[in-house]
Design an enzyme around this catalytic site. Sequence first.
Site, PDB file in Angstrom:
ATOM      1  N   ARG A 290      27.919  37.044  49.267  1.00 51.14           N
ATOM      2  CA  ARG A 290      28.834  37.943  48.293  1.00 51.14           C
ATOM      3  C   ARG A 290      29.319  36.638  47.268  1.00 51.14           C
ATOM      4  O   ARG A 290      30.236  36.158  47.166  1.00 51.14           O
ATOM      5  CB  ARG A 290      30.077  38.276  48.838  1.00 51.14           C
ATOM      6  CG  ARG A 290      31.220  38.760  47.990  1.00 51.14           C
ATOM      7  CD  ARG A 290      32.068  39.294  48.583  1.00 51.14           C
ATOM      8  NE  ARG A 290      33.006  38.746  50.057  1.00 51.14           N
ATOM      9  CZ  ARG A 290      33.477  38.203  49.454  1.00 51.14           C
ATOM     10  NH1 ARG A 290      34.230  38.269  49.024  1.00 51.14           N
ATOM     11  NH2 ARG A 290      33.777  37.794  50.858  1.00 51.14           N
TER      12      ARG A 290
ATOM     13  N   HIS B 276      35.600  39.946  47.971  1.00 52.58           N
ATOM     14  CA  HIS B 276      36.013  40.737  48.686  1.00 52.58           C
ATOM     15  C   HIS B 276      35.895  42.271  47.511  1.00 52.58           C
ATOM     16  O   HIS B 276      34.855  42.955  48.097  1.00 52.58           O
ATOM     17  CB  HIS B 276      36.493  40.932  49.531  1.00 52.58           C
ATOM     18  CG  HIS B 276      36.277  41.626  50.470  1.00 52.58           C
ATOM     19  ND1 HIS B 276      35.124  42.061  51.504  1.00 52.58           N
ATOM     20  CD2 HIS B 276      37.121  42.908  51.180  1.00 52.58           C
ATOM     21  CE1 HIS B 276      35.360  43.295  52.381  1.00 52.58           C
ATOM     22  NE2 HIS B 276      36.867  43.414  52.047  1.00 52.58           N
TER      23      HIS B 276
ATOM     24  N   TYR C 109      39.855  30.214  49.941  1.00 51.33           N
ATOM     25  CA  TYR C 109      38.993  30.282  50.973  1.00 51.33           C
ATOM     26  C   TYR C 109      37.988  30.146  50.762  1.00 51.33           C
ATOM     27  O   TYR C 109      37.316  29.445  52.231  1.00 51.33           O
ATOM     28  CB  TYR C 109      38.448  31.094  51.702  1.00 51.33           C
ATOM     29  CG  TYR C 109      38.708  32.102  51.661  1.00 51.33           C
ATOM     30  CD1 TYR C 109      37.556  33.257  51.196  1.00 51.33           C
ATOM     31  CD2 TYR C 109      39.007  33.602  50.990  1.00 51.33           C
ATOM     32  CE1 TYR C 109      36.618  34.425  50.906  1.00 51.33           C
ATOM     33  CE2 TYR C 109      39.014  34.741  50.493  1.00 51.33           C
ATOM     34  CZ  TYR C 109      37.468  35.076  50.047  1.00 51.33           C
ATOM     35  OH  TYR C 109      36.951  36.175  50.054  1.00 51.33           O
TER      36      TYR C 109
END
Length: 389
Positions: free
Chosen positions: A282, A286, A295
Amino acid sequence: MVNGDQNSTGPKKKAPAKRRKSASTPAADPDMVQLLTPEGRRVSHPDYDVSMTDDEYRALYRDMVIVRRLDTEGTALQRQGQLGIWASLQGQEAAQIGSGRALQQQDMVFPTYREHGVLWTKGIDPIMPFGLFRGVDLGGWDSRAFKFQMYTIVIGAQSLHATGYAMGITKDGKVGGDDGEAVIAYFGDGASSQGDVNESFVYASVYNAPVVFFCQNNQYAISEPVIRQARVPLFKRADGFGFPGVRVDGNDVLATYAVTKTAMDNARHGNGPSFIEAFTYRMGAHTTTDDPTRYRDSGEVEQWQAKDPIERMRTFLRDDEIADADWLESVDAEANDHALSLRERVISMPDPQPAAIFDNVYHEGSQLVDSERAEFSKYHASFEGSDHR
């Protein structure tokens, strides 16, 4: 085969028996099916292969470029306040276009909320999911006509629906032979930890259901990496449930097409379920409510950018003289036209009447819902003529 007649201008020639600059060397990862390296070089695989015309190769590239451009427009529209939220597919175009083009017309799709590319391959107007994310409808396409179910927000819930549907078409005698039906269920690596998904594996295995579980492992379940969910590759989980699993390079549109086609053919002929792990990434957040910089580091993103599925296919087309610079530019221009049209249509979507939320709750109506509608309408009318909203 994929649809090769969608504005497939460019050199008109049939694909030769062996592509120029092709090679027989295996993929770097022996557990992962790959037919196109990150450098755009054609390789072979002993169990999976594709034989396409140049028009069909170009059509796959065109699909990916248009879908990415529409997806980019979705993110921009949300940032500008035109959508409540948007779930981007950037980086996963090959996984979705390759698998979507491998389906037959009668195959049923159970998506998550990110399968914009698969939706495109099913011939659904790309405006449809934007009504959902804008909050003006609940999804407007006919799932029976397009063989594409509604977007599913609840993580993993669609896997049970897909398995139940697959069990149903088996009982209806619609499985077996080339014209048989099959089902594909999409979900992410995070959903593979959900109970619903694992329960669907049990039922699909025991009932030999004609369903393909297609996991887009984009490396992160929102903010948790795969290593915190599984100690072994996800495709190996299928062994414990008694059906085959395979890992495919999810940034390789050709390999994804070949693996999905084989799995769906097997399901269609009554050979039961299978699991595909499309190993991809990705590239963005998200959803537009997420900040991935919290993160994951930029170095990781840069490593995956070098494996970009669209750039990989573009290099293959260019180096093998399947598409020239003029044709590639024409695809970019076409994608921009699609995005401009989409933007205008999204902004012009009419707001629904507030009381419409009570419509279509029950097929034959409900006294309780009628009374709630009347109470809401009375309350809403009390603000007419005031500055309160």
